[in-house]
Design a protein around this motif. Structure first.
Motif, mmCIF file in Angstrom:
data_model
loop_
_atom_site.group_PDB
_atom_site.id
_atom_site.type_symbol
_atom_site.label_atom_id
_atom_site.label_comp_id
_atom_site.label_asym_id
_atom_site.label_seq_id
_atom_site.Cartn_x
_atom_site.Cartn_y
_atom_site.Cartn_z
ATOM 1 N N ILE A 127 0.831 -1.206 0.000
ATOM 2 C CA ILE A 127 0.000 0.000 0.000
ATOM 3 C C ILE A 127 0.863 1.254 0.000
ATOM 4 N N MET A 128 1.967 1.237 0.757
ATOM 5 C CA MET A 128 2.876 2.388 0.762
ATOM 6 C C MET A 128 3.565 2.546 -0.593
ATOM 7 N N THR A 129 3.884 1.434 -1.234
ATOM 8 C CA THR A 129 4.483 1.490 -2.566
ATOM 9 C C THR A 129 3.542 2.140 -3.559
ATOM 10 N N GLY A 134 1.970 7.209 -6.626
ATOM 11 C CA GLY A 134 0.871 8.110 -6.954
ATOM 12 C C GLY A 134 -0.430 7.422 -7.283
ATOM 13 N N ARG A 135 -0.578 6.142 -6.865
ATOM 14 C CA ARG A 135 -1.803 5.410 -7.186
ATOM 15 C C ARG A 135 -2.949 5.709 -6.219
ATOM 16 N N HIS A 136 -2.639 6.267 -5.048
ATOM 17 C CA HIS A 136 -3.705 6.631 -4.114
ATOM 18 C C HIS A 136 -3.183 7.649 -3.110
ATOM 19 N N GLU A 137 -4.121 8.297 -2.411
ATOM 20 C CA GLU A 137 -3.785 9.235 -1.339
ATOM 21 C C GLU A 137 -4.551 8.873 -0.064
ATOM 22 N N LEU A 156 12.388 2.392 7.657
ATOM 23 C CA LEU A 156 11.855 3.371 6.701
ATOM 24 C C LEU A 156 12.628 4.673 6.774
ATOM 25 N N SER A 157 12.922 5.125 7.987
ATOM 26 C CA SER A 157 13.696 6.364 8.159
ATOM 27 C C SER A 157 15.080 6.207 7.545
ATOM 28 N N HIS A 158 15.696 5.059 7.758
ATOM 29 C CA HIS A 158 17.018 4.785 7.193
ATOM 30 C C HIS A 158 16.981 4.820 5.665
ATOM 31 N N MET A 159 15.960 4.236 5.066
ATOM 32 C CA MET A 159 15.846 4.233 3.608
ATOM 33 C C MET A 159 15.675 5.647 3.071
ATOM 34 N N ARG A 160 14.889 6.458 3.791
ATOM 35 C CA ARG A 160 14.720 7.861 3.375
ATOM 36 C C ARG A 160 16.060 8.603 3.436
ATOM 37 N N GLU A 161 16.751 8.431 4.555
ATOM 38 C CA GLU A 161 18.026 9.128 4.744
ATOM 39 C C GLU A 161 19.055 8.734 3.700
ATOM 40 N N GLU A 162 18.983 7.487 3.250
ATOM 41 C CA GLU A 162 19.926 7.004 2.245
ATOM 42 C C GLU A 162 19.460 7.274 0.821
ATOM 43 N N GLY A 163 18.322 7.957 0.666
ATOM 44 C CA GLY A 163 17.867 8.389 -0.650
ATOM 45 C C GLY A 163 17.151 7.366 -1.481
ATOM 46 N N PHE A 164 16.563 6.358 -0.830
ATOM 47 C CA PHE A 164 15.898 5.303 -1.587
ATOM 48 C C PHE A 164 14.379 5.395 -1.572
ATOM 49 N N VAL A 165 13.809 6.362 -0.873
ATOM 50 C CA VAL A 165 12.357 6.543 -0.876
ATOM 51 C C VAL A 165 12.065 7.816 -1.665
ATOM 52 N N HIS A 166 11.889 7.658 -2.971
ATOM 53 C CA HIS A 166 11.608 8.827 -3.798
ATOM 54 C C HIS A 166 10.171 9.277 -3.555
ATOM 55 N N THR A 167 9.905 10.525 -3.860
ATOM 56 C CA THR A 167 8.604 11.142 -3.563
ATOM 57 C C THR A 167 8.153 10.787 -2.154
ATOM 58 N N ALA A 168 9.083 10.968 -1.191
ATOM 59 C CA ALA A 168 8.809 10.580 0.196
ATOM 60 C C ALA A 168 7.608 11.314 0.780
ATOM 61 N N HIS A 169 7.277 12.487 0.229
ATOM 62 C CA HIS A 169 6.123 13.239 0.736
ATOM 63 C C HIS A 169 4.817 12.490 0.502
ATOM 64 N N LYS A 170 4.835 11.515 -0.414
ATOM 65 C CA LYS A 170 3.628 10.730 -0.669
ATOM 66 C C LYS A 170 3.529 9.510 0.249
ATOM 67 N N VAL A 171 4.606 9.226 0.952
ATOM 68 C CA VAL A 171 4.626 8.058 1.836
ATOM 69 C C VAL A 171 4.798 8.568 3.269
ATOM 70 N N GLN A 172 3.709 9.024 3.849
ATOM 71 C CA GLN A 172 3.730 9.584 5.192
ATOM 72 C C GLN A 172 2.656 8.920 6.061
ATOM 73 N N PRO A 173 2.875 7.676 6.423
ATOM 74 C CA PRO A 173 1.880 7.011 7.275
ATOM 75 C C PRO A 173 1.823 7.666 8.649
ATOM 76 N N LEU A 174 0.649 7.639 9.227
ATOM 77 C CA LEU A 174 0.491 8.124 10.594
ATOM 78 C C LEU A 174 1.019 7.061 11.553
ATOM 79 N N ILE A 175 1.768 7.494 12.546
ATOM 80 C CA ILE A 175 2.278 6.587 13.568
ATOM 81 C C ILE A 175 1.525 6.896 14.858
ATOM 82 N N ILE A 176 0.699 5.971 15.298
ATOM 83 C CA ILE A 176 -0.184 6.228 16.440
ATOM 84 C C ILE A 176 0.018 5.151 17.488
#
Length: 206
Positions: A127-129, A134-137, A156-176
């Motif tokens: 679902i995050m992929t 851009g298949r859903h919001e 996930l944070s590590h992958m972002r920091e290493e530049g492997f999560v492109h368009t990271a603004h679209k992958v922002q799950p809520l952590i509750i």
């Protein structure tokens, strides 16, 4: 075609078909189910009636809510009993896992992930992929019961920091962390997205 911002009507829950070691996992499932019903929403889930899956469904049904179970034929006797499946409001039996996942996605307006195993992880990662592509919001939530998802979130944070999560603004799950906050947070996120879409529409007309 212009995308219409529709209200939240259903929540898909991914979770384990086993109870796990901590009793808090089962209780979180029941609490989430009750909250879904209390907000007048429909539960969409994998159809299992055992473990955390069964707890979520029981929570919804106990409050008079609506449950749609989607399960492949080969899992019916592994994750459920045919008698208990008859208690669901709607049961969809699919040929395979691929069809199951697509039907769950199509019928859901938001996604919540409770503790679970490899199958649960695979479902929310897909679902995050799709969000990244851009298949859903639709809102996505990690219900971080007792810090269960911390290793995953660190990765996930590590992958972002290493530049492997492109368009990271679209992958922002809520952590509750608190299960009682899950449904209200989903409703708030959807309303925020609706306001943003409204603002974009105004800007586009200027």
């Amino acid at each position: 075609m212009t995308e219409t911002h529709m209200p939240i009507r259903s929540i898909c829950v991914y979770c384990g078909s086993r109870p796990g070691r901590d009793p808090a996992y089962i209780e979180a499932g029941r609490t989430l189910g009750r909250a879904i019903a209390a907000h007048g929403l429909r539960l969409v889930y994998g159809g299992g009636t055992k473990g955390i899956m069964g707890a979520v469904a029981a929570g919804v049904l106990g409050e008079g809510g609506h449950v749609t179970g989607i399960i492949p034929e080969f899992l019916v006797d592994m994750e459920a009993t045919r008698h208990s499946l008859g208690q669901l409001n709607e049961l969809i039996v699919t040929e395979d896992m691929h069809e199951r996942k697509h039907k769950m996605f199509e019928r859901a307006d938001a996604f919540v992930t409770l503790p679970g195993g490899i199958g649960t992880l695979e479902e929310i990662v897909e679902i995050m992929t799709w969000a990244q592509l851009g298949r859903h919001e639709k809102p996505m939530v990690f219900a971080n019961i007792g810090g269960f998802w911390k290793p995953m979130l660190d990765l996930l944070s590590h992958m972002r920091e290493e530049g492997f999560v492109h368009t990271a603004h679209k992958v922002q799950p809520l952590i509750i962390d608190a299960i009682e906050d899950v449904v209200p947070s989903i409703m708030d996120r959807w309303e925020d997205l609706g306001r943003l879409k409204g603002d974009d529409a105004v800007i586009s007309r200027l």
